[in-house]
Design an enzyme around this catalytic site. Structure first.
Site, PDB file in Angstrom:
ATOM      1  N   LYS A  78       0.833  -1.197   0.000  1.00 57.32           N
ATOM      2  CA  LYS A  78       0.000   0.000   0.000  1.00 57.32           C
ATOM      3  C   LYS A  78       0.871   1.251   0.000  1.00 57.32           C
ATOM      4  O   LYS A  78       1.890   1.312   0.698  1.00 57.32           O
ATOM      5  CB  LYS A  78      -0.900  -0.024   1.245  1.00 57.32           C
ATOM      6  CG  LYS A  78      -1.908   1.104   1.344  1.00 57.32           C
ATOM      7  CD  LYS A  78      -2.794   0.904   2.566  1.00 57.32           C
ATOM      8  CE  LYS A  78      -3.817   2.008   2.719  1.00 57.32           C
ATOM      9  NZ  LYS A  78      -4.708   1.783   3.889  1.00 57.32           N
ATOM     10  N   SER A 152      -9.266   2.165   2.575  1.00 57.68           N
ATOM     11  CA  SER A 152      -8.299   2.835   1.731  1.00 57.68           C
ATOM     12  C   SER A 152      -7.262   1.900   1.105  1.00 57.68           C
ATOM     13  O   SER A 152      -6.468   2.317   0.270  1.00 57.68           O
ATOM     14  CB  SER A 152      -7.574   3.918   2.532  1.00 57.68           C
ATOM     15  OG  SER A 152      -6.856   3.350   3.618  1.00 57.68           O
ATOM     16  N   SER A 176      -9.946  -0.063   6.828  1.00 57.43           N
ATOM     17  CA  SER A 176      -9.287   0.122   5.540  1.00 57.43           C
ATOM     18  C   SER A 176      -8.708  -1.149   4.932  1.00 57.43           C
ATOM     19  O   SER A 176      -8.358  -1.158   3.751  1.00 57.43           O
ATOM     20  CB  SER A 176      -8.169   1.167   5.662  1.00 57.43           C
ATOM     21  OG  SER A 176      -8.722   2.436   5.900  1.00 57.43           O
TER      22      SER A 176
END
Length: 484
Positions: A78, A152, A176
């Protein structure tokens, strides 16, 4: 020719350790899959093609190759976790463009275990929202590219669900990991406080945790063990065992169901006391019928497997919605400090402004976690595991939500995913896992929550459900790039 893209991390690592395949061959096959598929998915901000091949060669030359838990396994990271030599943009034009000098500790642990970082995945700006879109692109659900991959950690989830990598690294500040895992039909594990190193700046007042995204319980367990530094469950095979081709995977068999990571006697959970609840922690937000129905089916499945399942609702405080909004916005205000506001998106600026206002009102007190856990203590003294829906409704369209107003973003996020935030505030481990299908044909998902330190117990339950109700691990590839 054996195809490696679409196989599990445990299969790949086993084959590399046995020298059935080289790390370079594995990584090259995944890079080809990324080149073919990511244009329609939008998982990656950066693909490290040349660097990943060089690193794969180095893994193949390691003297300890036969003992590496993740030998030659491609992994996505990420884009809020530093990767040495790459920029860390946090989904924003306002962040520095200088490359990172060092790996984040979780990235370093994956590399030490033999994994190869093939790229950095898209996130919404400052990882604020539950849709992954912004100046660097939009991440789409591989099962239905018209829908969001969630956020996210949406890019990481999209990469795994599309078979571009077998596992990915993300983090979870209010869901997330679990939100995109639920949208994309994956296992997303938010570890409990202190189990995996965090080092994410303010980490949203201690609510954020780093964790794995995977398609099987075995892969999730393996990756979590590496991230947590737990070498006792590294999954390394007996070096004396004969070298063979990996077992047939769902990608090859055409069955569409998970055929790996099955429950073993070592991980068969003893009968547990499981609480089942579809009650939303946030007043005024309800779970829709399809998601509640899937959770009920999961409860029945566990009861039929011998667990003691009862309907019981955690004692969420009425003030929870206001508390979590304050921390959500306040964390963004911290993350935005020192950034040029002219380069931040309007929704991010408004989110941070609300957080600063919440701070001035005294809504960011440090005693909220202790107060919540005091309320939850009797509940988890009685029950081993809590089962809930992972989401309240299907994800929104894969649109440029960053161009819409702040309130529209907050409302669509809250309506979709009210079930995840309590476990960030409490610090208890929680995961989302695939279960069944929605009327739309998209993967269904449920959430499991456990006591402190119960990550492996939760994964035992996942493995049991995986055996009883197997799921298709990855979304179909375009016909020209499906495995032979």
């Amino acid at each position: 020719m054996t195809k490696w893209a679409g196989r599990t991390a445990t299969e790949i690592a086993d084959a590399v350790r046995r020298k059935v395949v080289t790390p370079r061959e594995v990584v090259a096959d995944h890079l080809a899959r990324i080149a073919a598929e990511d244009g329609r998915i939008g998982a990656f901000r950066v693909v490290r093609a040349a660097a990943a091949l060089e690193e794969a060669e180095a893994v193949g030359a390691r003297a300890d190759l036969s003992r590496l838990p993740l030998a030659g396994v491609p992994v996505a990271v990420k884009d809020n976790l530093p990767v040495r030599g790459e920029t860390t943009r946090h989904g924003s034009a306002a962040t520095p463009a200088a490359p990172a000098d060092d790996d984040h500790v979780t990235v370093a642990r994956l590399r030490a275990a033999g994994a190869v970082v093939v790229g950095l995945t898209h996130v919404p700006e400052l990882c604020v929202f539950g849709t992954t879109d912004g100046v660097h692109g939009i991440s789409r659900n591989p099962w239905d590219p018209a829908r969001t991959a969630g956020g996210s950690s949406g890019g990481s989830a999209a990469a795994v669900a599309a078979g571009l990598v077998p596992i990915a690294l993300g983090n979870d500040g209010m869901g997330s990991l679990r939100i995109p895992a639920a949208h994309c039909g994956l296992i997303g594990l938010k570890p409990g406080t202190g189990r995996v190193p965090v080092d994410l700046g303010g980490a949203w007042f201690g609510m954020s945790e780093n964790g794995p995204l995977a398609t099987t319980s075995a892969d999730a367990r393996l990756m979590f063990s590496v991230l947590a530094g737990d070498h006792s469950t590294g999954g390394v095979v007996d070096e004396a065992a004969p070298a063979t081709e990996p077992a047939e995977s769902d990608a090859d068999s055409g069955s569409g169901k998970s055929r790996v990571g099955r429950t073993s006697p070592a991980h068969q959970p003893h009968p547990l006391k499981i609480a089942f609840s579809t009650r939303s922690p946030i007043a005024g937000v309800r779970v829709s019928g399809p998601y509640a129905a899937l959770a009920r089916q999961a409860a029945r499945t566990l009861a039929e497997a011998g667990h003691h399942v009862a309907t019981a609702h955690p004692p969420y405080p009425l003030s929870f919605g206001a508390v979590i909004l304050a921390r959500w916005t306040g964390g963004t205000a911290q993350d935005a400090e020192g950034l040029d506001p002219r380069l931040l998106m309007a929704r991010t600026r408004r989110h941070a402004a609300v957080g600063r206002f919440a701070g001035r009102l005294g809504m960011l007190r440090t005693d909220h976690q202790a107060a919540l856990n005091e309320r939850l203590e009797p509940f988890f003294a009685e029950y081993d595991v809590l089962l809930t829906p992972a989401l309240a409704r299907r994800g929104p369209a894969a649109d440029p939500w960053h161009q819409r107003g702040w309130l529209a973003n907050v409302l669509v996020n809250t309506a979709c995913s009210p079930m995840t935030p309590p476990w960030n505030l409490s610090g208890l481990p929680a995961l989302a896992m695939p279960f069944g299908s929605l009327p739309t044909g998209l993967p269904g998902s449920v959430q499991l929550v456990g006591r402190s330190g119960s990550e492996h117990q939760l994964l035992d339950v996942v493995a049991q459900l995986e055996e009883l109700r197997p799921w298709r691990r990855t979304a179909p590839a375009t016909p020209a790039h499906r495995p032979d």
